[in-house]
Design a protein around this motif. Structure first.
Motif, PDB file in Angstrom:
ATOM      1  N   ALA A  93      11.513  13.015   3.604  1.00 58.38           N
ATOM      2  CA  ALA A  93      10.177  12.644   3.131  1.00 58.38           C
ATOM      3  C   ALA A  93       9.699  13.493   1.968  1.00 58.38           C
ATOM      4  CB  ALA A  93       9.168  12.759   4.282  1.00 58.38           C
ATOM      5  N   GLU A  94      10.100  14.768   1.884  1.00 62.27           N
ATOM      6  CA  GLU A  94       9.561  15.635   0.863  1.00 62.27           C
ATOM      7  C   GLU A  94      10.302  15.520  -0.468  1.00 62.27           C
ATOM      8  OE1 GLU A  94       9.231  19.615   2.164  1.00 62.27           O
ATOM      9  OE2 GLU A  94       7.895  19.191   3.815  1.00 62.27           O
ATOM     10  N   ASP A  95      11.470  14.916  -0.476  1.00 63.41           N
ATOM     11  CA  ASP A  95      12.256  14.855  -1.696  1.00 63.41           C
ATOM     12  C   ASP A  95      12.335  13.439  -2.253  1.00 63.41           C
ATOM     13  OD1 ASP A  95      12.800  17.601  -1.538  1.00 63.41           O
ATOM     14  OD2 ASP A  95      14.451  17.245  -0.152  1.00 63.41           O
ATOM     15  N   THR A  96      12.741  12.509  -1.448  1.00 60.41           N
ATOM     16  CA  THR A  96      12.883  11.130  -1.890  1.00 60.41           C
ATOM     17  C   THR A  96      12.022  10.226  -1.015  1.00 60.41           C
ATOM     18  OG1 THR A  96      14.783  10.783  -0.439  1.00 60.41           O
ATOM     19  CG2 THR A  96      15.246  11.542  -2.667  1.00 60.41           C
ATOM     20  N   PRO A  97      11.503   9.151  -1.601  1.00 59.42           N
ATOM     21  CA  PRO A  97      10.630   8.256  -0.824  1.00 59.42           C
ATOM     22  C   PRO A  97      11.366   7.130  -0.124  1.00 59.42           C
ATOM     23  CG  PRO A  97      10.577   7.656  -3.128  1.00 59.42           C
ATOM     24  CD  PRO A  97      11.530   8.809  -3.021  1.00 59.42           C
ATOM     25  N   ASP A  98      12.665   7.301   0.129  1.00 61.47           N
ATOM     26  CA  ASP A  98      13.439   6.221   0.734  1.00 61.47           C
ATOM     27  C   ASP A  98      12.981   5.957   2.164  1.00 61.47           C
ATOM     28  OD1 ASP A  98      14.918   6.022  -1.562  1.00 61.47           O
ATOM     29  OD2 ASP A  98      16.443   7.435  -0.886  1.00 61.47           O
ATOM     30  N   VAL A  99      13.009   4.690   2.543  1.00 64.59           N
ATOM     31  CA  VAL A  99      12.649   4.272   3.902  1.00 64.59           C
ATOM     32  C   VAL A  99      13.900   3.757   4.587  1.00 64.59           C
ATOM     33  CG1 VAL A  99      11.275   2.670   5.272  1.00 64.59           C
ATOM     34  CG2 VAL A  99      10.286   3.733   3.260  1.00 64.59           C
ATOM     35  N   GLU A 196       4.811   9.158  -7.684  1.00 59.60           N
ATOM     36  CA  GLU A 196       3.928   9.517  -6.578  1.00 59.60           C
ATOM     37  C   GLU A 196       3.405   8.280  -5.860  1.00 59.60           C
ATOM     38  OE1 GLU A 196       3.707  12.637  -5.645  1.00 59.60           O
ATOM     39  OE2 GLU A 196       5.054  13.039  -7.325  1.00 59.60           O
ATOM     40  N   ASP A 197       3.134   7.219  -6.594  1.00 63.40           N
ATOM     41  CA  ASP A 197       2.663   5.989  -5.952  1.00 63.40           C
ATOM     42  C   ASP A 197       3.749   5.396  -5.062  1.00 63.40           C
ATOM     43  OD1 ASP A 197       0.556   3.783  -5.850  1.00 63.40           O
ATOM     44  OD2 ASP A 197       2.317   2.650  -6.501  1.00 63.40           O
ATOM     45  N   GLU A 198       4.998   5.504  -5.493  1.00 62.04           N
ATOM     46  CA  GLU A 198       6.106   5.007  -4.652  1.00 62.04           C
ATOM     47  C   GLU A 198       6.202   5.818  -3.367  1.00 62.04           C
ATOM     48  OE1 GLU A 198      10.909   4.054  -4.996  1.00 62.04           O
ATOM     49  OE2 GLU A 198       9.883   5.222  -6.540  1.00 62.04           O
ATOM     50  N   LYS A 199       6.040   7.133  -3.459  1.00 56.81           N
ATOM     51  CA  LYS A 199       6.067   7.974  -2.272  1.00 56.81           C
ATOM     52  C   LYS A 199       4.950   7.583  -1.314  1.00 56.81           C
ATOM     53  CE  LYS A 199       8.094  12.114  -4.373  1.00 56.81           C
ATOM     54  NZ  LYS A 199       7.880  13.546  -4.677  1.00 56.81           N
ATOM     55  N   ILE A 200       3.732   7.428  -1.846  1.00 57.52           N
ATOM     56  CA  ILE A 200       2.591   7.091  -0.997  1.00 57.52           C
ATOM     57  C   ILE A 200       2.804   5.733  -0.341  1.00 57.52           C
ATOM     58  CG2 ILE A 200       0.126   6.567  -1.006  1.00 57.52           C
ATOM     59  CD1 ILE A 200      -0.189   8.581  -3.270  1.00 57.52           C
ATOM     60  N   GLY A 249      -4.555   6.461   1.996  1.00 58.51           N
ATOM     61  CA  GLY A 249      -5.377   5.525   1.245  1.00 58.51           C
ATOM     62  C   GLY A 249      -6.185   6.224   0.162  1.00 58.51           C
ATOM     63  N   PHE A 250      -6.728   7.410   0.483  1.00 62.27           N
ATOM     64  CA  PHE A 250      -7.482   8.178  -0.513  1.00 62.27           C
ATOM     65  C   PHE A 250      -6.585   8.586  -1.680  1.00 62.27           C
ATOM     66  CE2 PHE A 250      -8.375  12.532  -1.980  1.00 62.27           C
ATOM     67  CZ  PHE A 250      -9.564  12.304  -2.653  1.00 62.27           C
ATOM     68  N   LYS A 251      -5.381   9.047  -1.372  1.00 59.42           N
ATOM     69  CA  LYS A 251      -4.464   9.465  -2.441  1.00 59.42           C
ATOM     70  C   LYS A 251      -4.014   8.276  -3.267  1.00 59.42           C
ATOM     71  CE  LYS A 251      -2.766  13.790  -0.481  1.00 59.42           C
ATOM     72  NZ  LYS A 251      -3.867  13.964   0.467  1.00 59.42           N
ATOM     73  N   SER A 252      -3.873   7.113  -2.637  1.00 58.17           N
ATOM     74  CA  SER A 252      -3.523   5.915  -3.394  1.00 58.17           C
ATOM     75  C   SER A 252      -4.644   5.558  -4.372  1.00 58.17           C
ATOM     76  CB  SER A 252      -3.258   4.753  -2.435  1.00 58.17           C
ATOM     77  OG  SER A 252      -2.924   3.580  -3.142  1.00 58.17           O
ATOM     78  N   GLN A 253      -5.890   5.702  -3.947  1.00 59.26           N
ATOM     79  CA  GLN A 253      -7.012   5.465  -4.848  1.00 59.26           C
ATOM     80  C   GLN A 253      -7.041   6.486  -5.990  1.00 59.26           C
ATOM     81  OE1 GLN A 253     -10.509   5.489  -2.395  1.00 59.26           O
ATOM     82  NE2 GLN A 253     -10.015   3.566  -1.379  1.00 59.26           N
TER      83      GLN A 253
END
Length: 334
Positions: A93-99, A196-200, A249-253
């Motif tokens: 989670a801290e390095d790549t946003p892969d699911v 960052e948006d991809e991570k969020i 949600g706040f960070k996405s905004q």
């Protein structure tokens, strides 16, 4: 690969609890699963490993090695006392946003996790489980502990995203230098905001999936023999998840706000360039008109025979250029 956490029983310390020492073992292909396994972590299992786990549990293990494998119509369901749960969790989670997709199989005595990608949360929880109190654990308790570790890693990733967004905001609103340097900063900012948006987005997807999983475990998927402490901890985990979803949600905004601000600064810079070209066009238009007039080939043009005609035309063109420039400076349009 099969990673098994199993309990070796020792002398009981109370009538209602049995002491045990938890051991971790990576099984060889020919090695059987030890009795007392509380958690079997299946990482990219082979067909033989699937059969080994199925024989140990006495139930079906849905994996990719199965030729009839297909995603179930329901993400959470129960068959013959065995609960199957499918969720998307963030790996690394801290390095790549892969699911990555993870299948949880809860039998009355054992938790089985089936995954095909590495995840630091699973390794971290395995270390915690080995250091936990020497007590045979209920499968729901093991599942809840693993979920809490995943949520903790997601929370740390969200905090890291928040720090990165603060740094991006500082760069955007304090960008200095010439137009080229600011353009470079804005371009880098757009790239950073996209990451960052991809991570969020992936973190929010994972949190929603985990929340649904916990809701299933706390309602129709709840084990009848689950300890009361596990039920209370499940409610607490749901509250933590809801707060993290609000934070995401706040960070996405905030990402959207920084994106709008960056695009606004880019538009302002482009407007300044367009304004400069417009002013230059207006400044050089009158001299061009004068030069065009005296470049005509009419036979009757008295000024062409003036002794001071050429200097006069030059002075007119200079004045026609300087006067609009001074007017724009007086109006503070430049």
């Amino acid at each position: 690969m099969l990673i098994v956490y199993y309990a070796i029983k020792t002398e009981p310390v109370a009538e209602t609890a049995v002491d045990a020492r938890l051991e971790r073992k990576i099984l060889d292909p020919a090695e059987p699963i030890p009795q007392g396994a509380v958690w079997i972590d299946m990482v990219e299992p082979s067909g033989d490993e699937d059969l080994k786990v199925e024989r140990f549990l006495g139930c079906k293990v849905p994996s990719r090695s199965d030729p009839d494998f297909a995603a179930p119509a329901e993400s959470y369901y129960a068959e013959n006392g065995v609960r199957y749960l499918h969720a998307s969790v963030v790996s690394e989670a801290e390095d790549t946003p892969d699911v990555t997709e993870v299948t949880f199989i809860l039998t009355p005595e054992t938790l089985v996790t089936l995954r095909y990608d590495p995840s630091d949360a699973f390794e971290l929880f395995g270390q915690k489980l080995g250091k936990s109190a020497p007590r045979i654990l209920h499968p729901d308790a093991v599942t809840l502990g693993l979920v809490n570790t995943i949520v903790d890693r997601s929370a740390r990733a969200l905090n890291k995203v928040g720090v990165e967004l603060d740094s991006i905001a500082s760069q955007v609103f304090r960008a200095k230098g010439n137009q080229g340097e600011r353009s470079r900063i804005y371009s880098q900012t757009l790239d950073a905001l996209g990451r960052e948006d991809e991570k969020i987005s992936n973190l929010r997807e994972s949190l929603v999936e985990i929340e649904r999983l916990l809701l299933f475990l706390s309602s129709e998927g709840r084990a009848t023999d689950a300890p009361k402490a596990v039920r209370e901890a499940t409610k607490s985990a749901l509250r933590d998840l809801q707060s993290l979803e609000q934070d995401a949600g706040f960070k996405s905004q905030k990402v959207q706000f920084l994106l709008d601000a960056t695009l606004g600064f880019i538009n302002l810079a482009q407007n300044d360039i367009i304004k400069l070209f417009s002013v230059l066009a207006v400044i050089f238009m009158p001299p061009t008109v004068i030069a065009s007039i005296y470049g005509m080939n009419f036979e009757v043009m008295p000024e062409l025979k003036w002794t001071w005609g050429y200097p006069t035309a030059l002075v007119l063109m200079v004045c026609a250029a300087v006067l609009p420039y001074l007017f724009f400076r007086w109006k503070k349009w430049l």
